[in-house]
Design a protein around this motif. Sequence first.
Motif, short mmCIF file in Angstrom:
data_model
loop_
_atom_site.label_atom_id
_atom_site.label_comp_id
_atom_site.label_asym_id
_atom_site.label_seq_id
_atom_site.Cartn_x
_atom_site.Cartn_y
_atom_site.Cartn_z
N ARG A 1 65.12 54.10 43.94
CA ARG A 1 64.70 52.82 43.35
C ARG A 1 64.70 52.91 41.83
O ARG A 1 64.12 53.83 41.25
CB ARG A 1 63.30 52.48 43.84
N GLU A 2 65.35 51.94 41.17
CA GLU A 2 65.34 51.89 39.71
C GLU A 2 63.94 51.46 39.25
O GLU A 2 63.42 50.44 39.70
CB GLU A 2 66.38 50.89 39.23
N ILE A 3 63.36 52.25 38.33
CA ILE A 3 62.02 51.91 37.85
C ILE A 3 62.03 51.50 36.38
O ILE A 3 61.04 50.97 35.88
CB ILE A 3 61.02 53.06 38.07
N HIS A 4 63.14 51.76 35.68
CA HIS A 4 63.21 51.40 34.26
C HIS A 4 64.66 51.38 33.82
O HIS A 4 65.49 52.12 34.34
CB HIS A 4 62.43 52.42 33.42
N ARG A 5 64.94 50.53 32.82
CA ARG A 5 66.27 50.42 32.23
C ARG A 5 66.09 50.36 30.72
O ARG A 5 65.35 49.53 30.22
CB ARG A 5 66.94 49.16 32.75
N GLU A 6 66.77 51.25 30.01
CA GLU A 6 66.63 51.34 28.55
C GLU A 6 68.00 51.19 27.90
O GLU A 6 68.91 51.99 28.14
CB GLU A 6 66.03 52.70 28.20
N PHE A 7 68.17 50.15 27.08
CA PHE A 7 69.41 50.01 26.32
C PHE A 7 69.37 50.98 25.14
O PHE A 7 68.33 51.14 24.51
CB PHE A 7 69.57 48.58 25.82
N VAL A 8 70.51 51.59 24.85
CA VAL A 8 70.56 52.59 23.79
C VAL A 8 70.77 51.95 22.43
O VAL A 8 70.04 52.24 21.48
CB VAL A 8 71.65 53.64 24.09
N HIS A 9 71.73 51.05 22.31
CA HIS A 9 72.11 50.51 21.00
C HIS A 9 71.78 49.04 20.80
O HIS A 9 72.28 48.42 19.89
CB HIS A 9 73.60 50.72 20.75
#
Length: 72
Positions: free
Chosen positions: A60-68
């Motif tokens: 299960r995806e718990i977080h999504r972080e964009f890099v730029h």
Amino acid sequence: MRKFFFDMKDGVPMRDRVGIEFNTNAEAISHCKEIAQDFRNNSLRDDQDLEILVVNENGREIHREFVHREPE
């Protein structure tokens, strides 16, 4: 401890097959933010689509972080 995976995605996902163990979701998310910061500081590219997904041991995806870029 639970295992978390840090998948990279910039159109095509690159799966983390090894993972890292953390006690909590918050610790895994904090680690993800550190990875993203390292990419921002040291990357030669400015790929606006690059993101890091934190996936728990159940898939299960718990977080999504964009890099730029900032999340929408």
